[in-house]
Every structure is written in C-alpha cells, then in structure tokens.
Design an enzyme around this catalytic site. Sequence first.
Site, short mmCIF file in Angstrom:
data_model
loop_
_atom_site.label_atom_id
_atom_site.label_comp_id
_atom_site.label_asym_id
_atom_site.label_seq_id
_atom_site.Cartn_x
_atom_site.Cartn_y
_atom_site.Cartn_z
N PHE A 95 111.47 84.52 16.22
CA PHE A 95 111.23 83.48 15.23
C PHE A 95 111.28 82.09 15.87
CE2 PHE A 95 112.40 80.55 11.82
CZ PHE A 95 111.31 80.76 11.00
N TYR A 327 83.56 44.90 24.74
CA TYR A 327 84.63 44.91 25.74
C TYR A 327 85.88 44.20 25.19
CZ TYR A 327 86.98 43.97 30.22
OH TYR A 327 87.89 43.88 31.25
N VAL A 364 88.68 38.21 38.57
CA VAL A 364 88.89 38.75 39.92
C VAL A 364 87.56 39.24 40.53
CG1 VAL A 364 90.21 40.42 41.27
CG2 VAL A 364 91.18 39.49 39.17
N THR A 366 85.56 41.61 41.85
CA THR A 366 85.46 43.07 42.00
C THR A 366 84.05 43.47 41.60
OG1 THR A 366 86.12 43.46 39.72
CG2 THR A 366 87.89 43.40 41.35
P1 NDP Z 1 86.36 47.88 39.17
O1 NDP Z 1 85.08 48.25 38.48
O2 NDP Z 1 86.30 47.23 40.50
O3 NDP Z 1 87.33 49.16 39.25
C1 NDP Z 1 87.54 49.96 38.13
C2 NDP Z 1 88.27 51.20 38.55
O4 NDP Z 1 88.48 52.02 37.39
C3 NDP Z 1 87.48 52.04 39.56
O5 NDP Z 1 88.38 52.62 40.46
C4 NDP Z 1 86.83 53.08 38.66
O6 NDP Z 1 86.49 54.28 39.35
C5 NDP Z 1 87.97 53.32 37.70
N1 NDP Z 1 87.57 54.07 36.51
C6 NDP Z 1 86.58 53.78 35.62
N2 NDP Z 1 86.49 54.76 34.72
C7 NDP Z 1 87.44 55.68 35.03
C8 NDP Z 1 87.84 56.93 34.49
N3 NDP Z 1 87.24 57.45 33.42
N4 NDP Z 1 88.86 57.59 35.06
C9 NDP Z 1 89.47 57.10 36.16
N5 NDP Z 1 89.12 55.96 36.74
C10 NDP Z 1 88.12 55.25 36.18
O7 NDP Z 1 87.13 46.96 38.11
P2 NDP Z 1 88.36 45.95 38.30
O8 NDP Z 1 89.20 46.32 39.46
O9 NDP Z 1 87.80 44.58 38.19
O10 NDP Z 1 89.13 46.24 36.93
C11 NDP Z 1 90.38 46.89 36.85
C12 NDP Z 1 90.95 46.64 35.46
O11 NDP Z 1 91.15 45.24 35.28
C13 NDP Z 1 90.04 47.07 34.31
O12 NDP Z 1 90.85 47.63 33.28
C14 NDP Z 1 89.42 45.78 33.82
O13 NDP Z 1 89.00 45.83 32.48
C15 NDP Z 1 90.57 44.80 34.04
N6 NDP Z 1 90.17 43.40 34.16
C16 NDP Z 1 89.40 42.95 35.21
C17 NDP Z 1 89.07 41.61 35.33
C18 NDP Z 1 88.26 41.08 36.47
O14 NDP Z 1 87.98 39.86 36.49
N7 NDP Z 1 87.89 41.89 37.47
C19 NDP Z 1 89.54 40.64 34.34
C20 NDP Z 1 90.34 41.20 33.29
C21 NDP Z 1 90.66 42.53 33.23
P3 NDP Z 1 85.00 54.50 39.97
O15 NDP Z 1 85.00 53.79 41.30
O16 NDP Z 1 84.97 55.98 40.09
O17 NDP Z 1 84.02 53.94 39.02
#
Ligand code: NDP
Length: 443
Positions: A95, A327, A364, A366
């Site tokens: 149970f 977004y 940033v 990226t």
């Molecule tokens: P990037 O696009 O450079 O990196 C994003 C990362 O997230 C990559 O490693 C990507 O993997 C990964 N990712 C996306 N989808 C998935 C998933 N389903 N599962 C696992 N990993 C995943 O972005 P940033 O480094 O710029 O962004 C990082 C975070 O910071 C994000 O949340 C973004 O919204 C936030 N942010 C960024 C800003 C900026 O100016 N850059 C400003 C404000 C917030 P893969 O390489 O396989 O695609």
Amino acid sequence: MSSCSRVALVTGANKGIGFAITRDLCRKFLGVVVLTARDEARGKAAVQQLQAEGLSPRFHQLDIDDLQSIRALRDFLLKEYGGLDILVNNAGIAFKSRVVNVSSMLSLRALKNCSPELQQKFRSDTITEEELVGLMNKFVDDTKRGVHEKEGWPNSAYGVIKIGVTVLSRIQARKLSEQRKGDKILLNACCPGRRAIDDLQSIRALRDFLLKEYGGLDVLVNNAGIAFKNADPTPFHIQAEVTMKTNFFGTQDVCTELLPLMKPGGRVVNVSSMASLRALKNCSPELQQKFRSDTITEEELVGLMNKFVDDTKRGVHEKEGWPNSAYGVIKIGVTVLSRIQARKLSEQRKGDKILLNACCPGWVRTDMAGPEAPKSPEEGAETPVYLALLPPNAEGPHGQFVQEKQVEQCPGPNHHQETNSNAKMKQQQQQLQQEQGRRDPTS
Ligand code: NDP
C-alpha cells in the site's frame, strides 16, 4: 566522486556569456564546474578550450528544451556527485509503496544509438518481460560473436544494460497497474522516448530522498537562451512560441528538476535581461499589476506566458495589453519566475539560506547581441558570477533583479519607483534599444 564535492553548473555554456561564466567559476569556485551545452561537439570543444587554459571543467550535455535531457543531467549529477543506481524496493508492503529504479543517462544515449528496429522494440508499449530478457541475452550473444554492431547495438555494454533496467521498470509498472490495481504502488524510472512513468508526487519523493541521502548542487546558472535576429523573417507568433519554449519553459523545467538538488547555502542565477523591465513598463496596467503581485503563483505566471503566445497567434497581443517584444515579454517571465522561486525557497527551505536571483549581464558582444555591444563576454559574466559566489554568510540579495552587481528596480509591488539616476536610466534604455533592436524585429 563523493557527495562532499561542491558542484556548480552553467547552462548554455559552450559560448558567449555562459562560456565566460564557466571560465570565471573554474578560477574562483572551490569545487567541480560542469559546463553544459545542447550540442555535445560544441560543448566538448569549449571544454578543450578551457583545458588549454589550464582549467578543468567537466562536460555534460543539456538541452533545456528537452525534458529527457534535463532529467538525464539530473541523474548524472546524482550519480556522479550524490551517488546513484538506487533501488528503493518497498513493493512488498504494497500500500502506497514506491519502487524506484534509477537508470543511467547512458541508457538514453545508448537507446538513441541503437538501430531503428531495436529502438522500436524497446520503445514499444507492449514489450513483455520475456521479450526484454530475450533482447538482453541476444546482446550478450552478439558481443560474444563479435557482431553486436552489425546487429544494431551501440558500443556501450553499460548503456545497453541500462536500457534493460529502464525498460524493465516500464514493464513492471504496467504489470503492477494491471495486476494490483488497487494497491497504489508507484514505480518510476527514466524512460526512453517518454516522460518518466510517474506521478509527480513520486518524482518528488525520489528527489527528496536523493537530496536527503546524497549531495546535490551548490551553484546553478541558468544562462541558456535564444533570440531571433533583427532581420529574421519568421512570423512574430512563431518567434514568440519558439523563444518561449527555450527561454521560459526550458529555464522553468531546469529549475523544477534541479532546484530540489540545491544544497544549503546554494546559489541560483537566472540570466534575464533589462529587456524584461522595459517590456513590463510597456504592458497594460492590468498585466503589470499581475506581474508585480507579491502573491503571483508559478501556475498563474505560466498561464500568462501561454496567454501571450496564444494572443500572438490570434494577432491580438497588442489589444490584450502586451508590448511588441516577444523576447522582452518572455524575459519578464524569467524575472518574475525568479521572484516566485525565491519566495518558495524562503518559505519551503527557510534555514537553507539558498539565494536565488535574476540578473542582466548588460549588453554583451556575443553571437546573440552582435559585435557592436560595449561589453566583452568576460565583463558580461561579472554580475552572474558575483551572484553565483555570494559569500556563505550573505543574507541577500535574494529574489531580486541585479545589474552591475546592484539590485535594480524589481518588478514587485513595492518597487514602482525608479532606483536609478535619470542619466543612468537613459544610458540603459539606449543600450536596451540597441540590444533589442538586434534581437527582435518588432521592438
Ligand atoms: P549566445 O547566443 O552567445 O549563447 C547562448 C547559449 O545558450 C549558447 O551556448 C546556446 O547553445 C545556448 N542555448 C540556446 N538554446 C539552448 C537549449 N535549448 N539548451 C541548451 N543550451 C541552449 O547568447 P549570450 O551569451 O549573449 O546570452 C546568454 C544569456 O544572456 C541569454 O539568456 C540571453 O538572453 C542573456 N542576455 C544577453 C545579453 C547580451 O547582450 N548578449 C543581454 C541580456 C541578456 P548553442 O551554441 O548550441 O546555440
């Protein structure tokens, strides 16, 4: 690995800010740092890059869109840092018993590497225990005859055998349901091709048990995220749906599965964006009130996020009071989710002093935000790493939105007033417009 190891984990860490956070944690965090990425090759390349710098992160695959992948990671963490392969076999008492066959993440990987015919057999809903035993015996025979690869088996004996454990659990659960219907025995395993055979309660029981008996996580950085490029022609409602899946629901799923593993004194960082605060200001007063409420529940938040996507599909999102940035709206979700989760942690794990915050890394350079952004990824990592390494005796911040290591105006009911100077705010807004302009064609 013993449960004494301290463990930090970063999602989406193969590039961008996540990669920089991982590098910084490797240098500053006293313990194991797990770099996760959805793509194994990209993740391993990132690990190699850090190894070349003399750092030693560990790698684990994690696609936050894929619940199976999240659960595989959870199992890996428990196995590597908390001990796993546990059988809590209480079925004889009948149970309200719970039987837990925890299989390995290798079973999932091995299953994916089986031939389609074998996969079909293992995934079948009607496979019998005898058929499964037959398959397990065939695997051993095939290895003896040196033909296991030709016969469609992957090259991991451990993995194949774990498939057996997982599928056996499914068969046993089915049998229990059929033969001892009234007995309420719950049997769980990580099941390939489907969600765990479960009810949520028994997952929680397992999780709590493992948490109590073994280790868990010290630092979790939810960084993974996506954004559509400015020029992307994908229709708005699809952008909304796709971004919602990863940025909100992916983050929520990771939290659901991994927050229970947080050890006392743990730190959780959800990477959001200033775009969330801006989007919030552009919501209708009714929506703002809902998001700013101190009593909003996770379910209500999920309802609002789903409503947003539905409204975009019906082309009525503006009429319904939403701003024109998918977004931004979705990052509201991440920011408010963080506040809710922080509240829950305070209520449910009061003495554990786990601190959970949302943050903005700034604008940033990226792949996401482009080469014009003023901050390097290393600079973008500063605030997330600061929050990840808040000292053990810190009382806060907790449940806040943090930028430049400062608590910003949080979208709670008591924070309507700006905390920034006008000049700073203007600069941030400018930055945001550029940041959003790159990401969201409609903003
Ligand atoms: P990037 O696009 O450079 O990196 C994003 C990362 O997230 C990559 O490693 C990507 O993997 C990964 N990712 C996306 N989808 C998935 C998933 N389903 N599962 C696992 N990993 C995943 O972005 P940033 O480094 O710029 O962004 C990082 C975070 O910071 C994000 O949340 C973004 O919204 C936030 N942010 C960024 C800003 C900026 O100016 N850059 C400003 C404000 C917030 P893969 O390489 O396989 O695609």
